[in-house]
Design a protein around this motif. Structure first.
Motif, mmCIF file in Angstrom:
data_model
loop_
_atom_site.group_PDB
_atom_site.id
_atom_site.type_symbol
_atom_site.label_atom_id
_atom_site.label_comp_id
_atom_site.label_asym_id
_atom_site.label_seq_id
_atom_site.Cartn_x
_atom_site.Cartn_y
_atom_site.Cartn_z
ATOM 1 N N ASP A 148 0.771 -1.196 0.206
ATOM 2 C CA ASP A 148 0.606 0.336 0.480
ATOM 3 C C ASP A 148 0.799 1.158 -0.014
ATOM 4 O O ASP A 148 1.119 2.033 0.654
ATOM 5 C CB ASP A 148 -0.827 0.181 1.272
ATOM 6 N N PRO A 149 1.499 1.604 -1.492
ATOM 7 C CA PRO A 149 2.804 2.359 -1.207
ATOM 8 C C PRO A 149 1.794 3.891 -1.012
ATOM 9 O O PRO A 149 2.645 5.174 -0.316
ATOM 10 C CB PRO A 149 3.379 2.240 -2.805
ATOM 11 N N GLY A 150 1.522 4.212 -1.104
ATOM 12 C CA GLY A 150 0.208 5.826 -0.713
ATOM 13 C C GLY A 150 -0.681 5.720 0.605
ATOM 14 O O GLY A 150 -0.786 6.880 1.035
ATOM 15 N N TYR A 151 -0.136 4.852 1.547
ATOM 16 C CA TYR A 151 -1.068 5.222 2.906
ATOM 17 C C TYR A 151 0.042 6.149 3.544
ATOM 18 O O TYR A 151 1.225 6.344 3.599
ATOM 19 C CB TYR A 151 -1.019 3.753 3.604
ATOM 20 N N PRO A 152 -0.448 6.868 3.911
ATOM 21 C CA PRO A 152 0.339 8.663 4.355
ATOM 22 C C PRO A 152 0.428 8.180 5.886
ATOM 23 O O PRO A 152 -0.383 7.428 6.627
ATOM 24 C CB PRO A 152 -0.364 9.374 4.487
ATOM 25 N N ILE A 153 2.106 8.993 6.002
ATOM 26 C CA ILE A 153 2.285 8.809 7.289
ATOM 27 C C ILE A 153 1.543 10.432 7.985
ATOM 28 O O ILE A 153 1.477 11.247 7.430
ATOM 29 C CB ILE A 153 4.165 9.412 7.415
ATOM 30 N N SER A 154 0.972 10.255 9.074
ATOM 31 C CA SER A 154 -0.058 11.667 10.142
ATOM 32 C C SER A 154 0.491 11.183 11.602
ATOM 33 O O SER A 154 0.220 10.387 11.614
ATOM 34 C CB SER A 154 -1.321 11.118 9.385
ATOM 35 N N LEU A 155 1.071 11.781 11.934
ATOM 36 C CA LEU A 155 1.566 11.771 13.629
ATOM 37 C C LEU A 155 0.582 12.306 13.803
ATOM 38 O O LEU A 155 -0.198 12.460 15.441
ATOM 39 C CB LEU A 155 2.465 13.126 14.035
ATOM 40 N N THR A 156 -0.813 12.815 13.517
ATOM 41 C CA THR A 156 -2.405 13.026 13.935
ATOM 42 C C THR A 156 -3.752 12.105 14.104
ATOM 43 O O THR A 156 -4.705 11.849 14.610
ATOM 44 C CB THR A 156 -3.077 14.303 13.308
ATOM 45 N N ASP A 157 -3.301 10.778 13.606
ATOM 46 C CA ASP A 157 -4.025 9.808 12.946
ATOM 47 C C ASP A 157 -2.994 8.683 13.204
ATOM 48 O O ASP A 157 -2.442 8.054 12.477
ATOM 49 C CB ASP A 157 -3.870 9.366 11.989
ATOM 50 N N PRO A 158 -3.369 7.882 15.011
ATOM 51 C CA PRO A 158 -2.281 6.853 14.930
ATOM 52 C C PRO A 158 -2.845 6.097 14.887
ATOM 53 O O PRO A 158 -3.684 5.324 14.872
ATOM 54 C CB PRO A 158 -2.473 6.633 16.672
ATOM 55 N N TRP A 159 -1.970 4.649 14.415
ATOM 56 C CA TRP A 159 -1.890 3.958 13.668
ATOM 57 C C TRP A 159 -1.776 2.643 14.493
ATOM 58 O O TRP A 159 -0.133 2.674 14.702
ATOM 59 C CB TRP A 159 -1.046 3.920 12.653
ATOM 60 N N TYR A 160 -2.353 1.717 15.171
ATOM 61 C CA TYR A 160 -2.658 0.768 15.578
ATOM 62 C C TYR A 160 -1.840 1.008 16.584
ATOM 63 O O TYR A 160 -2.908 1.767 17.654
ATOM 64 C CB TYR A 160 -1.123 -0.341 14.618
ATOM 65 N N LEU A 161 -0.498 -0.081 17.094
ATOM 66 C CA LEU A 161 -0.491 0.601 18.905
ATOM 67 C C LEU A 161 -0.054 1.809 19.366
ATOM 68 O O LEU A 161 -0.012 1.583 20.443
ATOM 69 C CB LEU A 161 1.044 -0.652 19.213
ATOM 70 N N THR A 162 0.650 2.811 17.937
ATOM 71 C CA THR A 162 0.927 4.145 18.605
ATOM 72 C C THR A 162 0.200 4.849 19.365
ATOM 73 O O THR A 162 0.205 6.092 19.970
ATOM 74 C CB THR A 162 1.231 4.599 17.719
ATOM 75 N N TRP A 163 -1.535 4.746 19.172
ATOM 76 C CA TRP A 163 -2.446 5.701 20.295
ATOM 77 C C TRP A 163 -1.936 5.036 21.782
ATOM 78 O O TRP A 163 -2.379 6.477 21.884
ATOM 79 C CB TRP A 163 -4.033 4.650 20.355
ATOM 80 N N PHE A 164 -1.739 4.433 22.635
ATOM 81 C CA PHE A 164 -0.807 4.275 23.529
ATOM 82 C C PHE A 164 -0.114 5.340 23.715
ATOM 83 O O PHE A 164 -0.758 6.363 25.174
ATOM 84 C CB PHE A 164 -0.740 3.325 24.228
ATOM 85 N N LEU A 165 1.066 5.410 23.197
ATOM 86 C CA LEU A 165 2.318 6.423 23.600
ATOM 87 C C LEU A 165 1.582 7.894 23.397
ATOM 88 O O LEU A 165 1.634 8.850 24.756
ATOM 89 C CB LEU A 165 3.002 6.705 22.322
ATOM 90 N N ALA A 166 0.957 7.835 22.953
ATOM 91 C CA ALA A 166 -0.062 9.574 22.385
ATOM 92 C C ALA A 166 -1.248 9.805 23.469
ATOM 93 O O ALA A 166 -1.145 10.863 24.115
ATOM 94 C CB ALA A 166 -1.116 9.779 20.897
ATOM 95 N N ALA A 167 -1.989 8.774 24.344
ATOM 96 C CA ALA A 167 -2.945 8.776 25.317
ATOM 97 C C ALA A 167 -2.516 9.256 26.207
ATOM 98 O O ALA A 167 -2.121 10.112 26.978
ATOM 99 C CB ALA A 167 -3.439 7.935 25.204
ATOM 100 N N LEU A 168 -0.940 8.511 25.811
ATOM 101 C CA LEU A 168 -0.251 8.524 27.666
ATOM 102 C C LEU A 168 0.182 10.086 27.663
ATOM 103 O O LEU A 168 0.594 11.204 29.115
ATOM 104 C CB LEU A 168 1.117 7.434 27.979
ATOM 105 N N PHE A 169 1.005 10.135 26.625
ATOM 106 C CA PHE A 169 1.442 12.114 26.774
ATOM 107 C C PHE A 169 0.365 12.747 27.050
ATOM 108 O O PHE A 169 0.763 14.231 27.811
ATOM 109 C CB PHE A 169 2.371 12.575 25.231
ATOM 110 N N ILE A 170 -0.915 13.130 26.309
ATOM 111 C CA ILE A 170 -1.439 14.030 27.024
ATOM 112 C C ILE A 170 -2.548 13.779 29.261
ATOM 113 O O ILE A 170 -2.554 14.533 29.605
ATOM 114 C CB ILE A 170 -3.111 13.447 26.031
ATOM 115 N N TRP A 171 -2.038 12.443 28.937
ATOM 116 C CA TRP A 171 -2.712 12.482 30.295
ATOM 117 C C TRP A 171 -1.655 12.482 31.422
ATOM 118 O O TRP A 171 -2.216 13.029 32.019
ATOM 119 C CB TRP A 171 -2.996 10.443 30.718
#
Length: 393
Positions: A148-171
């Protein structure tokens, strides 16, 4: 859905960046003359106190290791749910408590977090930087492995497991706020309920998960060592047996009737094709069930040092690295083999998942990937004048 949480400042998902203050603390430098001797004495005392490392608690290291093993096993069971009601029941049961347990421990080790410079630096290097690096790495992996070469890099849309790091930062950034409100847990629970009936929140930074899992983090902030001692008594360990048995029976009944997406906490009720009011009901009901199962889980955690205790310091390594194998197994159709969907196949798969996640938490793996998980990045921060004055003294 993941995961699940660190004991080293950056090596694990559940240790707070405030756990071990940097040498020098926050004392203000004083000019020479009147008060200068006092400042010097205070600086010396603070430096000596900071030099004493806090002893590690084997209970929390054991809990983190066992929780991350359950995370990996849960991911391995996910493709088996459609063909096995037993696998679906195990999956639902584990997902009801494994992330809440991680998040509660995260909150517990964030109690001392404030806006002090050294703690903010550890928050950046231990949470924000790994989030950026692995968000990019996961995206590139998906482009290659999933063709899927067109899948975009987006730091505002966590993909798979990285959501927890974003959440931990905010918490953690909100920790000082939860320390000053009178009823933090009810307020956090009210926010979670409102999020569950608000489909317009969107997917940025997985805010639905951030808000719906928030009460568990706030509970962790509110806990004290004596609270963990309550659930580690012999009576609690015995009571946990029938409670978990009842949970498995209920999960077996609910598996074909219930949408497992409720356990991910990433959508509002309306997005799950349910009436809006069910979001509030399910949030409150699942919050209560998760708390009970987390208490049962903690009741069974050994408090002594074991062979796996040292692996508790590497849970973030195992958490983030196993995601490549978990997703790769889907991209490369490993589950297409009929044998994988037999009882023996499920057993072997479970053992393999536990073994792989264990290896990924070991010290050799930590040494290899420390540059990404625990970057020092001293070049990125201004020097602390107070710390420099103390070193000169």
């Amino acid at each position: 859905m993941t995961p699940v949480a660190t004991t080293s400042a950056t090596a694990t998902a559940v240790r707070s960046p405030a756990d071990s203050p940097a040498a020098g603390g926050t004392s203000q430098a004083r000019p020479a003359g009147r008060g200068g001797s006092r400042a010097k004495n205070e600086a010396t005392a603070d430096t000596k106190a900071d030099a004493k490392a806090k002893p590690r608690d084997a209970f929390f290291d054991n809990a983190k290791y066992l929780a991350i093993v359950l995370v990996a096993m849960g991911h391995s069971w996910e493709p088996l749910r459609d063909g096995s009601r037993s696998a679906a029941a195990l999956y639902i049961t584990v997902y009801a408590f494994h992330m809440p347990a991680f998040i509660i421990i995260s909150g517990y080790f964030s109690r001392s977090f404030d806006m002090r410079k050294d703690r903010l630096q550890r928050l950046i290097t231990g949470v924000a930087v790994p989030y950026i690096l692995f968000e990019v790495a996961y995206t590139l992996f998906k482009r290659w492995a999933d063709d899927d070469p067109g899948y975009p890099i987006s730091l505002t849309d966590p993909w798979y497991l990285t959501w927890f790091l974003a959440a931990l930062f905010i918490w953690r950034l909100t920790t000082p706020l939860w320390k000053i409100v009178r009823w933090p847990v009810p307020l956090a629970l009210a926010i979670a309920v409102l999020a569950s009936i608000s489909p317009d929140i969107g997917d940025d930074l997985d805010l639905q998960r951030v808000l719906q899992f928030l009460p568990f983090f706030v509970i962790g902030l509110s806990l004290r060592p004596e609270h963990f001692k309550l659930v580690r008594r012999k009576k609690a360990r015995i009571l946990a047996v029938p409670v978990f048995a009842a949970a498995l029976v209920f999960a077996y009944w609910a598996a074909p009737r219930m949408n497992a997406a409720w356990f991910y906490h990433r959508d509002a009720a309306q997005e799950l094709a349910a009436p809006w009011w069910s979001g509030a009901v399910m949030t409150l009901a699942m919050f209560g069930c998760s708390l009970v199962l987390v208490a049962c889980f903690f009741a069974w955690i050994p408090g002594r040092t074991m062979w796996c205790t040292a692996l508790g310091a590497g849970t973030l390594y195992g958490y983030l690295l196993h995601g490549f194998l978990a997703k790769g197994s889907r991209f490369w159709n490993w589950y297409d083999s009929p044998w994988m969907h037999t009882p023996w196949g499920a057993v072997v798969l479970t053992i393999v998942a536990g073994t792989v996640i264990t290896l990924l938490c070991t010290p050799p793996v930590q040494r290899i990937f420390r540059w990404a998980m625990e970057p020092k990045m001293t070049w990125a921060f201004k020097k602390d004048p107070v710390g420099m004055a103390r070193s000169r003294n």
